[in-house]
Design an enzyme around this catalytic site. Structure first.
Site, PDB file in Angstrom:
ATOM      1  N   LYS A 129       0.860  -1.189   0.000  1.00  7.12           N
ATOM      2  CA  LYS A 129       0.000   0.000   0.000  1.00  7.12           C
ATOM      3  C   LYS A 129       0.889   1.228   0.000  1.00  7.12           C
ATOM      4  O   LYS A 129       2.026   1.181   0.454  1.00  7.12           O
ATOM      5  CB  LYS A 129      -0.868   0.006   1.267  1.00  7.12           C
ATOM      6  CG  LYS A 129      -2.128   0.834   1.120  1.00  7.12           C
ATOM      7  CD  LYS A 129      -3.242   0.020   0.531  1.00  7.12           C
ATOM      8  CE  LYS A 129      -4.483   0.831   0.291  1.00  7.12           C
ATOM      9  NZ  LYS A 129      -5.623  -0.058  -0.037  1.00  7.12           N
ATOM     10  N   ASP A 169      -7.129   4.374  -4.198  1.00  7.44           N
ATOM     11  CA  ASP A 169      -7.779   4.212  -2.896  1.00  7.44           C
ATOM     12  C   ASP A 169      -8.401   5.590  -2.639  1.00  7.44           C
ATOM     13  O   ASP A 169      -8.645   6.326  -3.603  1.00  7.44           O
ATOM     14  CB  ASP A 169      -6.736   3.814  -1.819  1.00  7.44           C
ATOM     15  CG  ASP A 169      -7.377   3.272  -0.543  1.00  7.44           C
ATOM     16  OD1 ASP A 169      -7.723   2.091  -0.500  1.00  7.44           O
ATOM     17  OD2 ASP A 169      -7.569   4.051   0.429  1.00  7.44           O
TER      18      ASP A 169
HETATM   19  N1  GLU Z   1      -7.444   0.218  -2.634  1.00 10.56           N
HETATM   20  C1  GLU Z   1      -8.211  -0.939  -2.949  1.00 10.56           C
HETATM   21  C2  GLU Z   1      -8.245  -1.881  -1.773  1.00 10.56           C
HETATM   22  O1  GLU Z   1      -8.314  -1.431  -0.644  1.00 10.56           O
HETATM   23  C3  GLU Z   1      -7.806  -1.580  -4.264  1.00 10.56           C
HETATM   24  C4  GLU Z   1      -6.388  -1.999  -4.395  1.00 10.56           C
HETATM   25  C5  GLU Z   1      -6.007  -2.468  -5.808  1.00 10.56           C
HETATM   26  O2  GLU Z   1      -6.864  -2.551  -6.674  1.00 10.56           O
HETATM   27  O3  GLU Z   1      -4.820  -2.743  -5.976  1.00 10.56           O
HETATM   28  O4  GLU Z   1      -8.274  -3.071  -1.893  1.00 10.56           O
END
Ligand code: GLU
Length: 448
Positions: A129, A169
């Site tokens: 992340k 996100d």
């Molecule tokens: N931010 C999203 C999550 O919390 C998607 C992450 C992604 O698609 O890589 O899963």
């Protein structure tokens, strides 16, 4: 934490001591470790290989300066993050969050959750992340572009379709992904579509990616309801938030015959007893980037409760889809008292640990975020698949894949909750199913 075993309690204490002040990260670790008591008893190999200690330590953490200029020429300095948490199952995968509340503890909680969420999807993706404490609110398009370019100018060296694949996100949607992809392409001179997901449809994106998190969360809740011979048909629902996840949660609830009567943003909530007019919300939020209160300018029968608590609205299904810790024990008690029978977390860790306990002891079906909201990242993995084969799939085909993945996640969680003696405890089921998958891969790959 009063851990499920002295061994786990000790590991948790070490995590707290080694990562001071990162309360959200501690909370996310605590929730997973709480489920693992019986697992490490039944399978001593996990303790022998120090898997829990290893899984709580990110493989790599990157923190960098992001300098940029606003439209008046003023210089701003933000902080950028990428936590590459675990790559046992595939390249690091997870979104980027641009929000003023971002600091290392938030990115680590999200990255930690992402390891397990991604494992549940069954797709070959590790967990990571990133993000920045940049506040995009009120910024012009050109300011957003310059920020994204500066952010990517540092981050690009850590990315790659086989290395680390970010997505969106909170605060990062199609527009931001576009600016970052443009900068990555310019610096590397490579049209490497699979390096970012959530791309636009004409330049490597996947159909259904926009809808996926919300649709997937509703599919998950629908599977939980089915276990009780129930469905969304005729149910009154409340969905917090009004961003991408919330909007497509409402859309799928409507398709399945439910009615959503309230949505929110960080200032307050709207209540429309006839059911939220989703086209209007899309226009206000996706096109005009306005606040949710403006809804009432167009619907006189609706009301806006400034600073109000959306969980006071009676409903049978609640889907917290805004942000972490938005629903506490008092809110949970109110929901249970008002007849709520199912909760599906569209956001990451929106329910506090105390709130979760209230739901479990109240017999509420509870779908934790790492299972319920995994549809977004699962569809990101489908986007990567299409990029790798230079293909693009139809909406129907992609949505069916998403649906099958969510049904599979529900099944895996339920089966593990049964195996470990608490059928229907999806928190335990999700944590155990995903932990075992990542842990077994880590053992196979040796001490790395
Ligand atoms: N931010 C999203 C999550 O919390 C998607 C992450 C992604 O698609 O890589 O899963």
């Amino acid at each position: 934490m009063k851990g499920p075993s002295p061994k786990i309690e000790k590991i948790y204490q070490q995590v707290v001591d080694r990562n001071p002040g990162e309360t959200e990260f501690h909370q996310a670790v605590c929730e997973v470790l709480d489920s693992l008591g019986q697992v490490i008893q039944k399978y001593p190999k996990y303790a022998d290989h120090k898997i829990i200690e290893r899984i709580c330590e990110p493989e790599r953490q990157i923190i960098f300066r992001v300098p940029w200029t606003d439209d008046k020429g003023n210089i701003h300095i933000n902080r950028g993050f990428r936590v590459e948490f675990n790559s046992a199952l595939g390249p690091y995968k997870g979104g980027l969050r641009f929000h003023e509340s971002v600091y290392l503890g938030i990115i680590k909680f999200l990255g930690f959750e992402q390891i397990f969420k991604n494992a549940l999807t069954g797709m070959p993706i590790g967990g990571g992340k990133g993000g920045s404490d940049f506040n995009p609110k009120g910024r012009t398009d050109s300011e957003i572009m310059r920020f994204c370019q500066s952010f990517m100018t540092e981050l690009y060296r850590h990315l790659g379709e086989y290395t680390d694949v970010p997505a969106g996100d909170i605060g990062v949607g199609g527009r931001e992904i576009g600016y970052m992809f443009g900068q990555y392409k310019r610096i590397t001179n490579r049209y490497e579509a699979g390096v970012l997901t959530g791309k636009g449809l004409s330049w490597g994106g996947s159909l259904v990616r926009t809808e996926a998190t919300g649709y997937g969360a509703v599919y998950f809740v629908n599977e939980m309801l089915k276990m009780k011979k129930q469905s969304f048909e005729g149910k009154t629902c409340v969905v917090s938030g009004s961003g991408n996840v919330a909007i497509y949660t409402v859309e799928k609830i409507n398709q399945l015959g439910g009615k959503v009567v309230a949505m929110s943003d960080s200032n307050g909530y709207i209540f429309d007893k006839r059911g939220i007019d989703l086209n209007l919300v899309k226009q206000l939020k996706e096109v005009e980037r306005r606040r949710i209160k403006d809804y009432c300018e167009y619907h006189k029968g609706a009301s806006y409760i400034d600073g109000g608590n959306i969980w006071e609205v009676p409903c049978q299904v609640a889907m917290p889809s805004a942000t972490q810790n938005e629903l506490d024990a008092k809110d949970a008690e109110m929901l249970v008292k008002n007849g709520c029978i199912a909760v599906g977390e569209g956001a990451n860790m929106p329910t506090t640990p105390e709130g979760t306990k209230v739901f479990l002891s109240g017999g509420v079906l509870f779908g934790p975020g790492k299972a319920a909201n995994a549809g977004g990242v699962a569809t990101s993995a489908l986007e990567m698949q299409q990029n790798a084969s230079r293909d693009s799939w139809s909406f129907e085909h992609t949505e069916k894949r998403l649906h099958d993945i969510m049904v599979g996640i529900h099944k895996a969680c339920y089966e593990q909750s049964e195996e470990f003696g608490q059928p229907g405890n999806y928190i335990m089921g999700a944590n155990i199913a995903s932990f075992r998958k990542v842990a077994d891969a880590m053992i196979s790959l040796g001490l790395v």
